[in-house]
Each structure stands twice: as C-alpha cells, then as structure tokens.
Design an enzyme around this catalytic site. Structure first.
Site, PDB file in Angstrom:
ATOM      1  N   ASP A 152      61.462   0.025  72.448  1.00 13.46           N
ATOM      2  CA  ASP A 152      61.356   0.096  70.962  1.00 13.46           C
ATOM      3  C   ASP A 152      62.608   0.125  70.488  1.00 13.46           C
ATOM      4  OD1 ASP A 152      58.912   0.816  68.884  1.00 13.46           O
ATOM      5  OD2 ASP A 152      60.948   1.233  68.146  1.00 13.46           O
ATOM      6  N   ARG A 195      62.419   3.220  49.230  1.00 13.51           N
ATOM      7  CA  ARG A 195      62.657   3.745  50.517  1.00 13.51           C
ATOM      8  C   ARG A 195      63.819   4.289  50.711  1.00 13.51           C
ATOM      9  NH1 ARG A 195      58.744   1.011  54.036  1.00 13.51           N
ATOM     10  NH2 ARG A 195      56.486   1.181  53.079  1.00 13.51           N
TER      11      ARG A 195
END
Ligand SMILES: C[S@@+](CC[C@H](N)C(=O)[O-])C[C@H]1O[C@@H](n2cnc3c(N)ncnc32)[C@H](O)[C@@H]1O
Length: 272
Positions: A140, A37
């Site tokens: 969030d 990633r």
C-alpha cells in the site's frame, strides 16, 4: 477561526501535486472536497492558508506529509472477504488452478489497506488448500495502514463480519486499552509480507522477474484516470503468469482499456 477558501490557483497546485505523487486524478468539481479535507490539516498545523500548506508539503523531505495528504484524499475503507462473489469464483476455480500451479501460489494484494484483504486470502487458502506453498505480498502507499496491517489486530466491530468460526480458528481474543480486540494468528501472518509501494510512481524494477498467479487490485483504480489505469493494467499483465488472474473492485472495469486480459466473471480477468 474564519473559514478557509481554496482558490482555483491553489486547487490546481494541489491537483497537479496529487496527480504526480499519488496518481489520483481530481476533476475540477472536487475543489470543495479538497478544500474541506485540507482545511482541517491547515488549521491543525497552525498555518494561515492553503498556499502555506502547499509549501510545507513540497518541502517535506520525509514523505510523511505526502502520506498524510494521501490519507485525506483517498479512503482506506476495506473489510474481510469483501466482494463475496469473487471468493465464490475462486473457490470453484481453485482446484484447476492448483493442478496447473504444482501446489504453489504467489499472490499480490496491491492496495491492501489495513490488511483485511491479504488476511482474507490467507484464511481462504488455509481453509481450501491447507497444504500448498503460499506467499502473499501485500502493499500500500500508506505507511499508516501498513503498520495496522502488520499488527493484525482488529476491533470487535471490524472482526464481527467474520463470524465465530473464523474468529475461533484464526484469531486470538485480547484486551487492549480496556476493549476487546482480535489478533490474527502468527501461522497466517508468516505467509504475508507487507511493504510500502506506490502503484503509480513506484519502481517496478524492484520486482525483478517475480511473477504472480493472482493480483488483487481492488477499489483503488477508481481514483486513477484512464491513462494511469491503462499503464497499471499493462504492468499487471506482464507481472502475471500465463492463466493468472486479476481481481479488481466491483465498481471498476477494464472497459475502454486495450488489454490481453479476458473477462471471466464480474471484475475478474484472466491473462491468456
Ligand atoms: C479503498 S482501499 C481498498 C482496500 C482493499 N483493496 C479493498 O478492496 O478492500 C484503497 C487503498 O488504496 C491505497 N492507495 C491509494 N493510492 C495508492 C497508490 N497510488 N498506490 C498504492 N496504494 C494506493 C490507499 O492507501 C488505500 O489503502
């Protein structure tokens, strides 16, 4: 460009950084996932290795690189009316809840991603209890998803699961860059406030005496280790009114966490 290898030492640096700043706990077996990633980002920034990227991250005062890192490590996958059984449970219990709550509900969607969860809550309440006073806080850690959530514009693909009745009632079909998209009606948006909040490192003092009737914290605790989950569940317990509910993801459970919550159905807990 040659393949970048993440050394064990570098993995530990990132693992500790991610745990401290995002709360996500990565086991040793995640070294290859982190390597894959992060490698893309290292190349994108024109850096030579992971250590150089670690320095970029650690020296970034804007928080933007941390946000980017969190989007690489966790997933933002979500959908409208996810976990269908929970909505059925809520529909059954809503009348009793409303009676106790004097027609007023305060709800927190605590890892709202791109907004499908809070908008589902708003549609559900508009359908099942249209005259009540509803306020939804949607938070969030990622500013990118919050921006999308705030925009409330969805592709045909993500809106498709809703079906024609919901789309006609709560969305406006629009053209954007030559494709069809669906924009959520302002009448639903007005009851939702979107804010950035990190569930692990955030300042809960900001909530003051605010209490909720339902907290949705779905499909995020799975990334946290037990001590982090326990601390979070204790905070949620305090932040709910008596009889309030905590909805978690169907692959999550409060097993092994000592709490005052009573299990009411799969992934649904009540403060008693
Ligand atoms: C898989 S999505 C879940 C979205 C929605 N709750 C659902 O169940 O469909 C997980 C979300 O958690 C957010 N997240 C990850 N770590 C977080 C943290 N420490 N604090 C707040 N949100 C976090 C991610 O940005 C992501 O949007």
């Amino acid at each position: 460009m040659e393949r970048l290898t993440l050394s064990k030492k570098e993995f530990t640096l990132f693992k500790d950084y991610i745990y401290e700043h995002i709360g996500i706990s990565l086991g040793e077996q995640k070294i290859y996932l982190v390597q894959a990633r992060l490698a893309k980002r290292v190349k994108q920034l024109g850096l030579n290795d992971f250590t150089a990227y670690y320095h970029v991250l650690a020296n970034d005062k804007t928080g933007e690189e941390l946000e980017y890192l969190s989007s690489l490590i966790s997933t933002n996958v979500t959908s409208f009316f996810r976990e269908s059984k929970q909505w059925e449970f809520w529909k059954t219990h809503l009348p009793a809840m409303m009676e106790k709550k004097n027609q007023k509900l305060r709800i927190w969607s605590a890892a709202c991603s791109t907004g499908e969860e809070p908008y589902s809550i708003a549609m559900f309440l508009e359908d099942n209890a249209p005259h009540i006073d509803v306020k939804i806080l949607a938070t969030d850690v990622s500013p990118r998803v919050l921006k999308e959530a705030n925009g409330g514009i969805y592709s045909e693909k993500s809106a498709a699961s809703l079906g024609a009745t919901y789309l006609n009632k709560y969305f406006k079909k629009q053209r954007q860059s030559d494709v069809n998209v669906y924009g959520i009606n302002e009448s639903l948006k007005k009851n939702i406030v979107f804010r950035g909040f990190n569930l692990v490192t955030g300042n809960y003092g900001l909530f003051g005496e605010k209490k909720f009737d339902i907290i949705f914290c779905r499909n995020v605790m799975i990334y946290f280790d037990k001590p982090t989950q326990t601390a979070l569940v204790e905070k949620f317990y305090k932040m709910l009114h008596k009889d309030g509910y905590l909805f978690i993801g169907s692959s999550e459970a409060l097993t092994d966490i000592k709490t005052g919550f009573k299990s009411r159905s799969a992934s649904i807990y009540q403060k008693v």
